[in-house]
Design a protein around this motif. Structure first.
Motif, PDB file in Angstrom:
ATOM      1  N   SER A  50       0.843  -1.208   0.000  1.00  0.00           N
ATOM      2  CA  SER A  50       0.000   0.000   0.000  1.00  0.00           C
ATOM      3  C   SER A  50       0.877   1.257   0.000  1.00  0.00           C
ATOM      4  O   SER A  50       1.996   1.244   0.534  1.00  0.00           O
ATOM      5  CB  SER A  50      -0.903   0.005   1.231  1.00  0.00           C
ATOM      6  N   GLU A 109       0.705   3.979   1.731  1.00  0.00           N
ATOM      7  CA  GLU A 109       1.066   4.473   3.088  1.00  0.00           C
ATOM      8  C   GLU A 109       2.202   3.645   3.658  1.00  0.00           C
ATOM      9  O   GLU A 109       3.121   4.180   4.286  1.00  0.00           O
ATOM     10  CB  GLU A 109      -0.129   4.386   4.078  1.00  0.00           C
ATOM     11  N   GLU A 110       2.100   2.309   3.450  1.00  0.00           N
ATOM     12  CA  GLU A 110       3.149   1.437   3.975  1.00  0.00           C
ATOM     13  C   GLU A 110       4.487   1.719   3.284  1.00  0.00           C
ATOM     14  O   GLU A 110       5.550   1.743   3.917  1.00  0.00           O
ATOM     15  CB  GLU A 110       2.769  -0.042   3.756  1.00  0.00           C
ATOM     16  N   ARG A 111       4.444   1.947   1.973  1.00  0.00           N
ATOM     17  CA  ARG A 111       5.673   2.276   1.214  1.00  0.00           C
ATOM     18  C   ARG A 111       6.325   3.515   1.814  1.00  0.00           C
ATOM     19  O   ARG A 111       7.521   3.545   2.086  1.00  0.00           O
ATOM     20  CB  ARG A 111       5.324   2.601  -0.250  1.00  0.00           C
ATOM     21  N   LYS A 112       5.491   4.529   2.069  1.00  0.00           N
ATOM     22  CA  LYS A 112       5.976   5.798   2.594  1.00  0.00           C
ATOM     23  C   LYS A 112       6.606   5.578   3.970  1.00  0.00           C
ATOM     24  O   LYS A 112       7.678   6.094   4.268  1.00  0.00           O
ATOM     25  CB  LYS A 112       4.797   6.777   2.688  1.00  0.00           C
ATOM     26  N   ARG A 113       5.905   4.798   4.788  1.00  0.00           N
ATOM     27  CA  ARG A 113       6.418   4.555   6.142  1.00  0.00           C
ATOM     28  C   ARG A 113       7.747   3.777   6.085  1.00  0.00           C
ATOM     29  O   ARG A 113       8.739   4.177   6.688  1.00  0.00           O
ATOM     30  CB  ARG A 113       5.396   3.752   6.963  1.00  0.00           C
ATOM     31  N   GLU A 119      10.642   8.341  -2.817  1.00  0.00           N
ATOM     32  CA  GLU A 119      10.037   8.246  -1.488  1.00  0.00           C
ATOM     33  C   GLU A 119      11.022   8.041  -0.347  1.00  0.00           C
ATOM     34  O   GLU A 119      10.664   8.206   0.812  1.00  0.00           O
ATOM     35  CB  GLU A 119       9.009   7.113  -1.488  1.00  0.00           C
ATOM     36  N   GLU A 128       5.613   1.228  14.798  1.00  0.00           N
ATOM     37  CA  GLU A 128       5.517   1.851  13.478  1.00  0.00           C
ATOM     38  C   GLU A 128       5.697   3.359  13.443  1.00  0.00           C
ATOM     39  O   GLU A 128       5.866   3.933  12.383  1.00  0.00           O
ATOM     40  CB  GLU A 128       4.169   1.482  12.839  1.00  0.00           C
ATOM     41  N   TYR A 129       5.619   4.001  14.606  1.00  0.00           N
ATOM     42  CA  TYR A 129       5.825   5.457  14.606  1.00  0.00           C
ATOM     43  C   TYR A 129       6.437   5.920  15.928  1.00  0.00           C
ATOM     44  O   TYR A 129       6.387   5.196  16.927  1.00  0.00           O
ATOM     45  CB  TYR A 129       4.497   6.202  14.343  1.00  0.00           C
ATOM     46  N   PRO A 174       5.638   8.284  11.381  1.00  0.00           N
ATOM     47  CA  PRO A 174       5.841   6.874  11.014  1.00  0.00           C
ATOM     48  C   PRO A 174       7.262   6.642  10.504  1.00  0.00           C
ATOM     49  O   PRO A 174       7.862   7.534   9.902  1.00  0.00           O
ATOM     50  CB  PRO A 174       4.835   6.646   9.885  1.00  0.00           C
TER      51      PRO A 174
END
Ligand code: NAD
Length: 494
Positions: free
Chosen positions: A185, A187-191, A229, A276-277, A295
């Motif tokens: 996803s 968001e996951e890629r970004k995180r 990213e 995760e953050y 994150p």
């Protein structure tokens, strides 16, 4: 026949390793040295080991050249290039030195005993024992400070030991590979591609610089799909990074980071860490405190040093250490205050200097001189005692005069030997790599206070670190790693 062969082989081994087999000499004091870091190794290098029964205890059977550890996190340097086995240099000492790979778990000051524990994977092996000492040097360093912030130990990577650097190296690649996994996803890629470093001291700054280099020089080419990213953020609670450097170099570092697109978040204090953050607090434009969730894929925690439990426990046994907070308070001869037969060097000692490798190395060298001198003093004092006995029993005047002359000479020698002054730190300057082939240097010994940054400083940084490496073997390996990384790129395999 097999037993005979084994016996012969053992005989050869014994001849080759006389040090390992030698029994302690009962006429000599037992000097126990805890640690194989900057302080302990620098002491061992210069110590005349024939004067004492020297025993070294450390969970690491190697010396680690820590200034280049950040380079191991990205594979610019392979970790073995900056490791030097202690056995390798101990075998060159004049008299035998015992080495035990173990952790000191408790020091009993009254009993003069160190309890040690070998966390061996070899099942059934003896793992804990005690070692008596007459003299003790504590050079166990410090552990990573977490300030009790929840989640730090569980979720972040430190950068102190070889294993930490290996863990970070794996984690960087894991984040990149997982980010590019099919159907990941956005968001996951970004995180996953957000690399967060907490602590803007030299450790955090050097790591952030190395990581950005890795991305710019190699990752971007090998994995172009992450190019837009991948981000590095440095979080620092104080108003600037590298507080020990001059204002000019702080500005230069912050400007370089901006060009490298490393995001610096100063005046931002991390309060909580989850899987995760991180939760970071800063004062917003309206003057109100803001708690922001940031994150991350990789979190490197570099917020400085804390006292190790074994040192804390020793401090609690000595009333004179009641006020000590950051480590063992030592006097100007590095004697632990309130304990006359214990000395401390490096990050576990508090002597009004920053906890750096440079300080630890100078303290170790000072102790070696001190112990060599103490042994000489004892030797001269024994000789003096023998001579004065001989003078009393001598019947003839000429012989008495002759002995008197010898006594005068010895007394003069004793005064010379005893004239050693207290420890004085001589600051040679501070150096830090800040990425994109740039470094900053505060070199106060040259002329006044020279503060330089840039590519020339980078080559100075490289040659300074190369010359500081422990051995020629280390120097050659580091040089080869630099050439290898430049020629073929860093190794991105996990
Ligand atoms: P440090 O103590 O120098 O810096 C830690 C930083 O973390 C501080 O600036 C502090 O304000 C910040 N911090 C603490 N808690 C925080 C939080 N919750 N949120 C955000 N920021 C937080 O630590 P270091 O870089 O590991 O260095 C340790 C010692 O080793 C220092 O004395 C340093 O000079 C020395 N060292 C020197 C070099 C070099 O000369 N190149 C390299 C590495 C280490």
């Amino acid at each position: 026949a097999i037993a005979g062969l084994a016996y012969t082989a053992y005989g050869i081994y014994e001849m080759k390793n006389p040090g390992d087999q030698a029994e302690p000499d009962p006429t000599k004091k037992t000097l126990v040295i805890l640690g194989t870091g900057w302080g302990a190794v620098s002491l061992l290098k210069k110590l005349d080991t024939e004067n004492y029964n020297v025993v070294v205890v450390s969970p690491r059977n190697y010396f680690l050249f820590t200034p280049l550890l950040p380079s191991c996190t990205t594979g610019t340097i392979e970790h073995r290039s900056i490791m030097e086995p202690v056995r390798n240099f101990l075998r060159h000492k004049k008299a035998s030195v015992k080495f035990y790979e173990a952790e000191a778990t408790k020091i009993d000051y009254e009993k003069k005993v160190v309890y040690v524990n070998d966390d061996s994977e070899v099942k059934g092996a003896t793992s804990s024992t005690e070692i008596h000492f007459d003299m003790l040097v504590v050079g166990v360093g410090a552990e990573n400070a977490t300030f009790g912030i929840p989640g730090v130990r569980e979720h972040s990577c430190f950068l102190k030991e070889v294993a930490d650097a290996q863990r970070i190296r794996k984690r960087i690649m894991d984040c990149c590979e997982t980010a590019t996994f099919k159907d990941q996803s956005p968001e996951e890629r970004k995180r996953l591609l957000h690399m967060v470093v907490v602590g803007g001291g030299p450790t955090g700054v050097e790591f952030a610089g190395e990581l950005q280099d890795f991305f710019e020089n190699d990752l971007k080419t090998w994995m172009p799909e992450i190019a837009d990213e991948f981000r590095v953020t440095l979080v620092e609670a104080l108003p600037s990074v590298l507080p020990m450097f001059s204002k000019q170099l702080i500005d230069y570092t912050e400007q370089t980071f901006k060009e490298e697109t490393i995001d610096i978040r100063t005046k931002t204090m991390v309060k909580n860490v989850t899987k995760e953050y991180i939760e970071a607090e800063y004062v917003g434009a309206d003057g109100k405190k803001v708690l922001e969730k940031i994150p991350y894929g990789l979190l490197v925690w570099a917020t400085g040093n804390a006292v190790r439990p074994v040192v804390k426990d020793l401090m609690s046994q000595i009333p004179a250490q009641a006020d000590a907070r950051r480590g063992l308070n030592v006097n100007e001869y590095l004697v632990v205050k309130g304990a006359e037969n214990i000395w401390a060097v490096g990050d576990c000692a508090v002597a009004n200097y920053a906890p750096t490798a440079q300080v630890a190395a100078q303290e170790g060298a000072f102790l070696a001189r001190l112990f060599n001198q103490m042994a000489k003093t004892e030797e001269i004092e024994t000789e003096l005692k023998n001579l004065s006995n001989a003078q009393e029993t001598a019947t003839n005047k000429d012989a008495r005069d002759q002995i008197f002359g010898n006594i005068k000479d010895l007394q003069k020698r004793l005064r010379r030997v005893n004239s050693m002054g207290p420890f004085e730190y001589s600051h040679q300057g501070s150096l830090a790599y800040i990425g994109s082939e740039k470094a900053v240097a505060d070199i106060s010994w040259l002329t006044g206070n020279i503060a330089t940054g840039g590519t020339v400083t980078y080559f100075f940084w490289r040659s300074a670190y190369l010359s500081m490496c422990f051995s020629t073997r280390n120097r050659v390996l580091v040089l080869m790693d630099w050439i290898k990384a430049k020629t073929f790129g860093r190794d991105v395999s996990r």
